[in-house]
Design a protein around this motif. Structure first.
Motif, PDB file in Angstrom:
ATOM      1  N   THR A 159       2.103  -9.588 -13.754  1.00 28.87           N
ATOM      2  CA  THR A 159       2.467  -9.385 -12.464  1.00 28.87           C
ATOM      3  C   THR A 159       3.234 -10.657 -12.078  1.00 28.87           C
ATOM      4  O   THR A 159       4.095 -10.540 -11.271  1.00 28.87           O
ATOM      5  CB  THR A 159       1.273  -9.197 -11.669  1.00 28.87           C
ATOM      6  OG1 THR A 159       0.211 -10.318 -11.743  1.00 28.87           O
ATOM      7  CG2 THR A 159       0.417  -7.846 -12.058  1.00 28.87           C
ATOM      8  N   THR A 206      -3.538  -4.228 -11.373  1.00 31.85           N
ATOM      9  CA  THR A 206      -4.426  -4.063 -10.338  1.00 31.85           C
ATOM     10  C   THR A 206      -5.689  -3.526 -10.437  1.00 31.85           C
ATOM     11  O   THR A 206      -6.672  -3.790  -9.922  1.00 31.85           O
ATOM     12  CB  THR A 206      -3.534  -3.670  -9.066  1.00 31.85           C
ATOM     13  OG1 THR A 206      -2.272  -4.207  -9.013  1.00 31.85           O
ATOM     14  CG2 THR A 206      -4.426  -3.712  -7.855  1.00 31.85           C
ATOM     15  N   LEU A 249      -0.331  -5.015  -3.969  1.00 31.94           N
ATOM     16  CA  LEU A 249      -0.616  -4.931  -5.283  1.00 31.94           C
ATOM     17  C   LEU A 249      -0.664  -6.225  -5.940  1.00 31.94           C
ATOM     18  O   LEU A 249      -1.781  -6.419  -6.768  1.00 31.94           O
ATOM     19  CB  LEU A 249       0.385  -4.111  -6.007  1.00 31.94           C
ATOM     20  CG  LEU A 249       0.349  -2.461  -5.798  1.00 31.94           C
ATOM     21  CD1 LEU A 249       1.692  -1.849  -6.219  1.00 31.94           C
ATOM     22  CD2 LEU A 249      -0.779  -1.811  -6.056  1.00 31.94           C
ATOM     23  N   ALA A 302      -4.137  -7.871  -7.672  1.00 36.08           N
ATOM     24  CA  ALA A 302      -3.837  -8.041  -8.997  1.00 36.08           C
ATOM     25  C   ALA A 302      -4.464  -9.515  -9.356  1.00 36.08           C
ATOM     26  O   ALA A 302      -5.200  -9.863 -10.154  1.00 36.08           O
ATOM     27  CB  ALA A 302      -2.714  -7.577  -9.563  1.00 36.08           C
ATOM     28  N   SER A 326       2.491  -3.112 -12.201  1.00 38.80           N
ATOM     29  CA  SER A 326       1.994  -3.210 -10.923  1.00 38.80           C
ATOM     30  C   SER A 326       0.418  -2.554 -10.827  1.00 38.80           C
ATOM     31  O   SER A 326      -0.635  -3.060 -10.542  1.00 38.80           O
ATOM     32  CB  SER A 326       2.576  -2.846  -9.826  1.00 38.80           C
ATOM     33  OG  SER A 326       3.962  -3.545 -10.004  1.00 38.80           O
TER      34      SER A 326
END
Length: 313
Positions: free
Chosen positions: A78, A287, A38, A42, A283
């Motif tokens: 993130t 993404t 992830l 991302a 998350s």
């Protein structure tokens, strides 16, 4: 000379023990691979969008301007949460008090900015579809800069207030954070001093940033859908509805999880369930954003080809 009791109690906690996403040993590597994937998608997706839009003059329009801002916010979010989570899964489960407060500050900052950007993006689409003849005036460079400045200023003010209020609390019962990062709800659970002011501020911010912006976004899309229904061609309607439905799914998912987390009193928090909910806005959403908003777009695909061809030289 003696320090206030609240400050003495607070200084007892120099670091927090973060339990992490799951304590099941047999799932540790599975979750590590999942969150690493992830984070990689991302980070690479949002950086690629930032570079593509920045270096292609044909994409220097209000819509892509806000998408660049969204990409920056998603990288901030993130990068604040996932590296420390991955480190936690590798065995290092502690975080310093200062590190915990820094994580809280930057996460709350990115959270507020993302909510406000969704509204700015919805307004941009509303003007483009409902007032196309006045688009250049209503979404001029000056207006876009004002909206962007408002997004970052309000989100910084919000996180500064919430983070400052966290410093007034004393943590003397426990230093075990039943979560995978330092967020307001689990930290309030650890306080041995009244958290009413903190809860009130978090609730007020959520009503303004989440509920208020969600209502404005939904009203914007109600007007957009009304205009789409007036389009004569079936193909035109399908294309417009496809864009709206993708945006509305992500926006609804993001807003519902944030409202669920922050609009309740601390006594009703179910931190084990909240971990799963938090994954969506820390998350999953960052993404999906590049995939939904830009990578399906023909103009962005053309811009990506230019970027790749430049690096191949």
């Amino acid at each position: 000379f003696s320090l206030p009791m609240a400050w003495m109690n607070q200084t007892l906690v120099t670091e927090f023990f973060v339990q992490g996403f799951s304590e099941a040993p047999h799932l540790r590597f599975l979750f590590f691979f999942l969150f690493l994937s992830l984070y990689t998608v991302a980070l690479s997706g949002n950086i690629l969008i930032f570079v593509t839009i920045s270096f292609n003059s044909t994409l220097h329009t209000p819509m892509y301007f806000f998408l660049v801002n969204l990409a920056v916010v998603d990288v901030l979010c993130t990068s604040t949460i996932l590296p420390k989570l991955l480190e936690n899964m590798m065995g290092r489960k502690t975080i310093s008090f200062a590190g915990c407060m820094a994580q809280l500050y930057f996460f709350t900052w990115s959270l507020g900015a993302e909510l406000l950007l969704f509204t700015a993006m919805a307004y941009d689409r509303y003007v483009a579809i409902c007032h196309p003849l006045h688009y250049s005036t209503m979404m001029s460079k000056k207006v876009c800069l004002l909206l962007s400045t408002g997004v970052w200023s309000i989100s910084i003010l919000n996180t500064s207030i919430n983070s400052s209020l966290m410093f007034r609390l004393s943590f003397c019962h426990s230093n075990v954070v039943n979560h995978f990062f330092c967020e307001i709800p689990p930290l309030l659970k650890l306080s041995c001093t009244p958290t009413y002011l903190n809860e009130t501020m978090a609730f007020t911010a959520d009503v303004f940033l989440a509920v208020g912006n969600f209502i404005i976004t939904m009203l914007s899309y109600a007007c957009i859908i009304s205009s789409i229904l007036k389009i004569r061609t079936t193909e035109g309607k399908k294309r417009a509805f496809s864009t709206c439905s993708s945006h509305l799914i992500v926006v609804s998912m993001y807003y519902s999880t944030v409202i669920y987390t922050y609009i309740r009193p601390s006594s009703s928090y179910s931190l084990d369930k909240d971990k799963i909910v938090s994954v969506i806005y820390t998350s999953v959403a960052p993404t999906l954003n590049p995939l939904i908003y830009t990578l399906r777009n023909k103009e962005v695909k053309a811009g990506l080809k230019k970027v790749f061809s430049f690096f191949k030289r």
